[in-house]
Design an enzyme around this catalytic site. Structure first.
Site, PDB file in Angstrom:
ATOM      1  N   THR A 182      -4.648  -7.335  10.830  1.00 27.97           N
ATOM      2  CA  THR A 182      -5.003  -6.093  10.148  1.00 27.97           C
ATOM      3  C   THR A 182      -4.559  -4.868  10.949  1.00 27.97           C
ATOM      4  O   THR A 182      -4.049  -3.902  10.388  1.00 27.97           O
ATOM      5  CB  THR A 182      -6.531  -6.042   9.903  1.00 27.97           C
ATOM      6  OG1 THR A 182      -6.905  -7.208   9.166  1.00 27.97           O
ATOM      7  CG2 THR A 182      -6.933  -4.811   9.124  1.00 27.97           C
ATOM      8  N   ARG A 222       3.097  -6.180   8.934  1.00 26.14           N
ATOM      9  CA  ARG A 222       2.357  -5.062   9.529  1.00 26.14           C
ATOM     10  C   ARG A 222       2.970  -4.608  10.854  1.00 26.14           C
ATOM     11  O   ARG A 222       3.010  -3.413  11.135  1.00 26.14           O
ATOM     12  CB  ARG A 222       0.888  -5.432   9.690  1.00 26.14           C
ATOM     13  CG  ARG A 222       0.175  -5.454   8.332  1.00 26.14           C
ATOM     14  CD  ARG A 222      -1.262  -5.855   8.455  1.00 26.14           C
ATOM     15  NE  ARG A 222      -1.979  -5.684   7.203  1.00 26.14           N
ATOM     16  CZ  ARG A 222      -2.960  -6.478   6.814  1.00 26.14           C
ATOM     17  NH1 ARG A 222      -3.349  -7.495   7.567  1.00 26.14           N
ATOM     18  NH2 ARG A 222      -3.568  -6.256   5.669  1.00 26.14           N
ATOM     19  N   HIS A 227      -2.066  -5.481   1.535  1.00 27.48           N
ATOM     20  CA  HIS A 227      -3.339  -6.183   1.330  1.00 27.48           C
ATOM     21  C   HIS A 227      -2.997  -7.574   0.840  1.00 27.48           C
ATOM     22  O   HIS A 227      -2.057  -7.751   0.066  1.00 27.48           O
ATOM     23  CB  HIS A 227      -4.183  -5.465   0.264  1.00 27.48           C
ATOM     24  CG  HIS A 227      -5.310  -6.307  -0.264  1.00 27.48           C
ATOM     25  ND1 HIS A 227      -6.565  -6.289   0.288  1.00 27.48           N
ATOM     26  CD2 HIS A 227      -5.351  -7.230  -1.265  1.00 27.48           C
ATOM     27  CE1 HIS A 227      -7.333  -7.163  -0.360  1.00 27.48           C
ATOM     28  NE2 HIS A 227      -6.621  -7.737  -1.309  1.00 27.48           N
ATOM     29  N   LYS A 280       0.812  -1.211   0.000  1.00 24.54           N
ATOM     30  CA  LYS A 280       0.000   0.000   0.000  1.00 24.54           C
ATOM     31  C   LYS A 280       0.856   1.275   0.000  1.00 24.54           C
ATOM     32  O   LYS A 280       2.066   1.211   0.232  1.00 24.54           O
ATOM     33  CB  LYS A 280      -0.946  -0.030   1.203  1.00 24.54           C
ATOM     34  CG  LYS A 280      -1.971  -1.168   1.119  1.00 24.54           C
ATOM     35  CD  LYS A 280      -2.913  -1.138   2.309  1.00 24.54           C
ATOM     36  CE  LYS A 280      -3.972  -2.212   2.220  1.00 24.54           C
ATOM     37  NZ  LYS A 280      -4.896  -2.154   3.379  1.00 24.54           N
ATOM     38  N   PHE A 328     -15.849   2.400   6.761  1.00 26.48           N
ATOM     39  CA  PHE A 328     -14.461   2.766   6.436  1.00 26.48           C
ATOM     40  C   PHE A 328     -14.191   2.852   4.937  1.00 26.48           C
ATOM     41  O   PHE A 328     -13.077   3.180   4.521  1.00 26.48           O
ATOM     42  CB  PHE A 328     -13.474   1.768   7.068  1.00 26.48           C
ATOM     43  CG  PHE A 328     -13.670   0.341   6.630  1.00 26.48           C
ATOM     44  CD1 PHE A 328     -13.161  -0.112   5.413  1.00 26.48           C
ATOM     45  CD2 PHE A 328     -14.357  -0.558   7.430  1.00 26.48           C
ATOM     46  CE1 PHE A 328     -13.337  -1.421   4.999  1.00 26.48           C
ATOM     47  CE2 PHE A 328     -14.537  -1.884   7.028  1.00 26.48           C
ATOM     48  CZ  PHE A 328     -14.026  -2.311   5.806  1.00 26.48           C
TER      49      PHE A 328
END
Length: 141
Positions: free
Chosen positions: A93, A104, A117, A11, A59
């Site tokens: 997440t 992450r 993702h 991302k 969201f």
């Protein structure tokens, strides 16, 4: 065990941090092959179409805004249990809940700017890979 393909997106936040190579090294160390890849700046329409499954979620607008905020690196990964393996590499997440050593935990700042993702199931992987790599742009190695 089955050879699978899955979609991965690095991302805008992680692209801006210049950690694409570090993330690719993790894919490869886990036995995943990058069989297609491209860097793009998604249009709002592309982001809305790709994340249409979340259209009614609160969201959605923030997700689309974030995904069009800068370039993304999109890749199709292939390997034994590629979908689960990629999800394990990514971590939870919410980076605050992600296990130490996951993508992450190491590179994401928030639940919104969460670095990557990954497809969540075989059915979505097939749809997502074909969304970004229709037909002939995916190469088995």
């Amino acid at each position: 065990m089955a050879i699978e393909r899955t979609l991965s997106i690095i991302k805008p936040d992680a692209v801006a941090k210049n950690v694409i190579g570090q993330i690719y090294a993790r894919f490869e160390a886990a036995g995943l092959k990058i069989v297609a890849a491209k860097m793009v700046h998604l249009s709002r329409g592309e982001a809305e179409q790709f994340y249409a499954v979340h259209k009614e979620r609160p969201f959605f607008k923030d997700l689309v805004d974030f995904m069009v905020s800068g370039p993304v690196m999109i890749q199709a990964l292939e390997g034994e249990n590629a979908i689960a393996k990629n999800r394990d590499l990514m971590g939870a997440t919410d980076p605050k809940k992600a296990e130490k050593g996951t993508i992450r935990a190491d590179f994401a700042d928030s639940i919104d700017a969460n670095a990557v993702h990954g497809s969540d199931a075989a059915e979505t992987a097939a749809v997502e890979v074909s969304f970004f790599f229709p037909g002939m742009n995916v190469y088995s190695r």
